[in-house]
Design an enzyme around this catalytic site. Structure first.
Site, PDB file in Angstrom:
ATOM      1  N   LEU A 283       0.851  -1.201   0.000  1.00 31.36           N
ATOM      2  CA  LEU A 283       0.000   0.000   0.000  1.00 31.36           C
ATOM      3  C   LEU A 283       0.880   1.243   0.000  1.00 31.36           C
ATOM      4  O   LEU A 283       0.910   1.996  -0.957  1.00 31.36           O
ATOM      5  CB  LEU A 283      -0.928  -0.020   1.226  1.00 31.36           C
ATOM      6  CG  LEU A 283      -1.677   1.286   1.523  1.00 31.36           C
ATOM      7  CD1 LEU A 283      -2.620   1.630   0.380  1.00 31.36           C
ATOM      8  CD2 LEU A 283      -2.412   1.212   2.851  1.00 31.36           C
ATOM      9  N   ASP A 284       1.582   1.447   1.102  1.00 32.32           N
ATOM     10  CA  ASP A 284       2.510   2.571   1.245  1.00 32.32           C
ATOM     11  C   ASP A 284       3.762   2.040   1.929  1.00 32.32           C
ATOM     12  O   ASP A 284       3.790   1.885   3.148  1.00 32.32           O
ATOM     13  CB  ASP A 284       1.859   3.668   2.086  1.00 32.32           C
ATOM     14  CG  ASP A 284       2.814   4.826   2.393  1.00 32.32           C
ATOM     15  OD1 ASP A 284       3.909   4.875   1.789  1.00 32.32           O
ATOM     16  OD2 ASP A 284       2.472   5.666   3.242  1.00 32.32           O
ATOM     17  N   PRO A 285       4.749   1.666   1.116  1.00 34.44           N
ATOM     18  CA  PRO A 285       4.882   1.931  -0.322  1.00 34.44           C
ATOM     19  C   PRO A 285       4.209   0.865  -1.189  1.00 34.44           C
ATOM     20  O   PRO A 285       4.093  -0.291  -0.782  1.00 34.44           O
ATOM     21  CB  PRO A 285       6.401   1.885  -0.529  1.00 34.44           C
ATOM     22  CG  PRO A 285       6.855   0.857   0.473  1.00 34.44           C
ATOM     23  CD  PRO A 285       5.967   1.032   1.679  1.00 34.44           C
TER      24      PRO A 285
END
Length: 792
Positions: A481-483
């Protein structure tokens, strides 16, 4: 001399045939060893039929029990539990007596067993089945029999329906069935098995020989149509696909099962394969090595059958007609009866084995993110997944939920075992703690295998880049997701802007894994779906960013104190934000020129009030990475605020907190902290002691136990990009990209697990399909990765 499976000309076996030709190997195929009338002489078919029918009866008994019905078939075991066929016969007599005396479940009467094929496989199956009390019926009798389903005669007898092609195919343009025509022009016919026979069948025993030019017995749509009809819920319960022709006469038969895991279930209505015996779907037994369940009789039969020809071969008597008829190729040329395979070889030229054989994924790690990843990969029927973990029970619990998935124990410090596991895969997925990724990546490079991980590229991982490129290996990182999704969505807009000559002047990215608003009723406004350690240590990072042309640095330990108190992305969410590490490096990663930008910022979202509590905990030394701790939660709190022994009163705790934080006992912060510590269970002196290597780990343990999601609660993730883009005309536009996803409170799947696991799974699939050609240690910031990933 072997079962080569090449004489039918399937494209996926032509590489094997090409190898035999290229190496001048004489290929003698057991399957082609026949007498003058074409009858096979060396075969396992009868024993496959025996074992397949035994396993089928066993599986049906288990399935009925899972549906809530006891039946005589529950007494049948799998074929391999019986020492020999004599023991099988004894057990069948026992089951037959129970059927005669106690009967079959009324809800499934009449129980119709439909047999296809007339060869040795079906003869073997019938030899087992016929030992049970039964009546033989015809297709024409089916409607009348089922209409009369409560007739007492069906209580104590099974029904056997033997069908041939003339029973289940019809001419497309009308007219009567003609066997010779059907064999020569099968495209003139279609199967009506799903309409005429399947709606009356309890168990299908499939033993037909099938080639792709013939119509399928049943398609996936046919099965779905039957499963949608409520009145047929007691029909098509099980299939013993002894012929085991993957994607053949039964389109939905996707793979061979194993003796250890003999059954899987196909829910064609929802397009799902699974291994849960209680969930909807037809049970399929498709073991491709059935004779090994009856090793004594099968080996003796096969050996006795082969011996005369093996002896002739050993004596160099290749003129033996049985042997000569079985030769497919020799001296680099196809034998005359198989010359037609030249067309198949030509048509299959250039087909890579990697594209046609089953794909193999080694998933290292079995935590929460693993389930969505395996769920996505298991939807592809050509993929085998091995879940490797140091927690074998956890790996097994995950693997048993999905088809083509197995579990194994793996210690990555065991280099030999690790190398063997990696070599046995096409792509390795690492979902273990980030510090261990480089060790696994090193093994992937060493063994020439690609790897996927959702974690940031560390300096240790970056150092493997040259070796990975030299080995033509892709180590794809930062694909969660993040990253991960943040990279992909950002690069899409950035590359589109560049393509029209525009300049990105500002980039702001916010992302956060949060509790859904309705579940956030605690002082922290947060709950943990996995270890809080990552959340706590992130607050210790330093940060760099650029806002309004000014570069700023937040020193380690000051992140919570220097929060962004209001982040007004959506009116319905009361967000605050924290700077996320070094934002400036992403200008280069994203192909932007930092000097041309006014703003370059990446941040983490939390609900307002989160940072104030964490900053106070930091000031109290609760997030220190020094000193091991062994004490109760209350003792730990007391040690952090200099509380005297015996001081338990809230006013005393408030005074001690105020003194340590240089505020007043009646301040809102002290009030919030006392409420938070109460929620954490730290004000109860009776709690048991906790042992942890650091203060931060001590708090991580407390938060994980006190702020975990409970049944019916869900999490949320929010991702928001804002771009300031200057067009070639000089016009300045603001573009945004956002995503909000919620966990599934009913199933327990978290939004975080899904948004990390699914992108990693898609990336794994792209590598398996050969869609990613860039080698080295990389991120998903290139079009060949982010474009198909966003599309999927």
């Amino acid at each position: 001399m072997l079962f080569s499976h090449t004489h039918k000309g399937q494209a996926y076996n032509m590489d094997s045939l090409r190898e035999f030709l290229g190496r001048n190997i004489r290929l003698i195929d057991y399957e082609l060893m026949t007498d003058q009338k074409g009858k096979r002489l060396v075969l396992f078919g009868t024993h496959a039929g025996y074992a397949g029918m035994i396993d089928g009866l066993h599986g049906l008994g288990q399935r009925l029990l899972a549906l809530g019905y006891n039946s005589p078939l529950i007494h049948m075991g799998q074929a391999h539990v019986y020492p020999n066929l004599e023991c099988v016969a004894t057990k069948l007599r026992h089951v037959a007596d129970i059927i005669s005396d106690q009967g079959l479940p009324d809800a499934f009467a009449p129980m119709v067993f439909t047999f296809t094929g007339a060869g040795n496989v079906t003869k073997g199956a019938r030899a087992i089945f016929d030992r049970l009390p039964h009546d033989n019926i015809t297709v024409d009798e089916l409607p009348k029999i089922v209409a009369d389903r409560f007739n007492p005669r069906y209580k104590n007898r099974l029904l056997a329906l033997q069908v041939s092609a003339q029973d289940y195919v019809e001419r497309i343009d009308g007219g009567s069935y003609d066997r010779a025509e059907y064999r020569e022009f099968p495209d003139r016919y279609r199967s009506v098995f799903a309409q005429k026979i399947a709606p009356y069948t309890t168990m299908l025993v499939n033993g037909i020989y099938w080639e792709s030019r013939y119509p399928r017995l049943m398609t996936t749509k046919d099965l779905a149509d039957i499963q949608r009809r409520r009145e047929l819920k007691s029909r098509m319960l099980a299939i013993a696909d002894i012929s085991c022709d993957i994607g053949g006469s039964l389109e939905f038969m996707s793979h061979a099962s194993t003796i250890d895991s003999p059954f899987f279930y196909v829910d064609a209505v929802n397009g799902v394969e699974h291994k849960d015996i209680e969930k909807p779907g037809v049970q399929i037994n498709s073991i491709d090595n059935l004779p090994t369940e009856l090793p004594f009789e099968a080996s003796k039969h096969f050996g006795d059958s082969l011996y005369p020809y093996a002896k002739a071969l050993a004596l160099g008597n290749l003129s033996d007609p049985v042997l000569s008829r079985a030769v497919i190729c020799q001296n680099g040329k196809l034998e005359a009866p198989h010359a037609h395979l030249e067309k198949n070889l030509a048509a299959a030229h250039g087909i890579r084995v990697a594209d046609t054989r089953r794909k193999r994924v080694l998933l290292v790690g079995s935590g929460m993110v693993s389930q969505p990843l395996v769920d996505y990969l298991a939807r592809s029927r050509d993929t085998d997944i091995t879940v490797a973990s140091n927690n074998l029970d956890e790996a097994r619990s995950l693997a048993c939920q999905f088809p083509n998935t197995q579990a194994m124990q793996l210690d990555i410090s065991d280099t030999r075992g690790l190398d063997a596991s990696v070599r046995g895969s096409d792509v390795v997925v690492s979902l273990i703690p980030a510090p261990l990724h480089p060790q696994l990546a090193d093994a992937a490079i060493r063994n020439g295998r690609h790897m996927v991980t959702a974690s940031y590229i560390s300096p240790e991982m970056e150092s493997l880049n040259c070796r990975a490129r030299d080995a033509s290996v892709t180590i794809l990182n930062e694909i969660g997701l993040d990253p991960g999704i943040d990279h992909c969505s950002a690069m899409k807009i950035i590359d589109e802007a560049k393509s029209r000559g525009a300049t990105v002047r500002s980039f702001i990215s916010w992302c956060g894994g949060l509790t859904a608003p309705e579940c956030s009723a605690n002082e922290l406004g947060y709950k943990f779906s996995w270890s809080p350690r990552g959340v706590l240590t992130a607050g210790l990072n330093a940060a760099k960013f650029k806002i309004n042309k000014l570069e700023r640095t937040i020193e380690s330990g000051s992140l919570f104190a220097q929060k962004f108190g209001r982040v007004p992305l959506f009116p319905g969410f009361a967000f605050e934000g924290l700077a996320n590490r070094d934002s400036l490096q992403y200008a280069d990663i994203y192909g932007l020129k930092l000097n041309d930008m006014d703003t370059m910022f990446r941040g983490t979202l939390r609900y307002r009030g989160f940072a104030e509590i964490l900053d106070a905990m930091y000031e109290l030394g609760m997030l220190s990475l020094d000193n091991a701790v062994r004490m109760t939660p209350f003792e730990f709190l007391a040690s952090r605020i200099n509380l005297e022994p015996g001081q338990f009163d809230l006013s005393q705790i408030a005074h001690a907190l105020a003194t340590r934080l240089n505020t007043t006992p009646t301040s809102p912060l002290v009030s919030r902290l006392i409420t938070a510590f109460s929620e954490f269970g730290m004000l109860d002196p009776t709690h048991r002691a906790i042992h942890a290597p650091t203060h931060l780990d001590f708090m991580s343990h407390i938060l994980q136990s006190s702020l975990k999601f409970t049944s019916g609660e869900r999490d949320m993730v929010c991702l928001f990009h804002e771009f300031g883009i200057e067009e070639p005309s000089g016009e300045y536009n603001v573009h945004t990209s956002s995503m909000v996803a919620y966990g599934d409170a009913e199933s327990g799947e978290t939004a975080m697990a899904r948004t990390v696991g699914v992108p990693a799974a898609i990336a794994t699939r792209l590598l398996l399909e050969g869609k990613i050609q860039t080698r080295g240690v990389i991120r998903p910031t290139i079009g060949e990765i982010y474009q198909p990933l966003l599309e999927r």
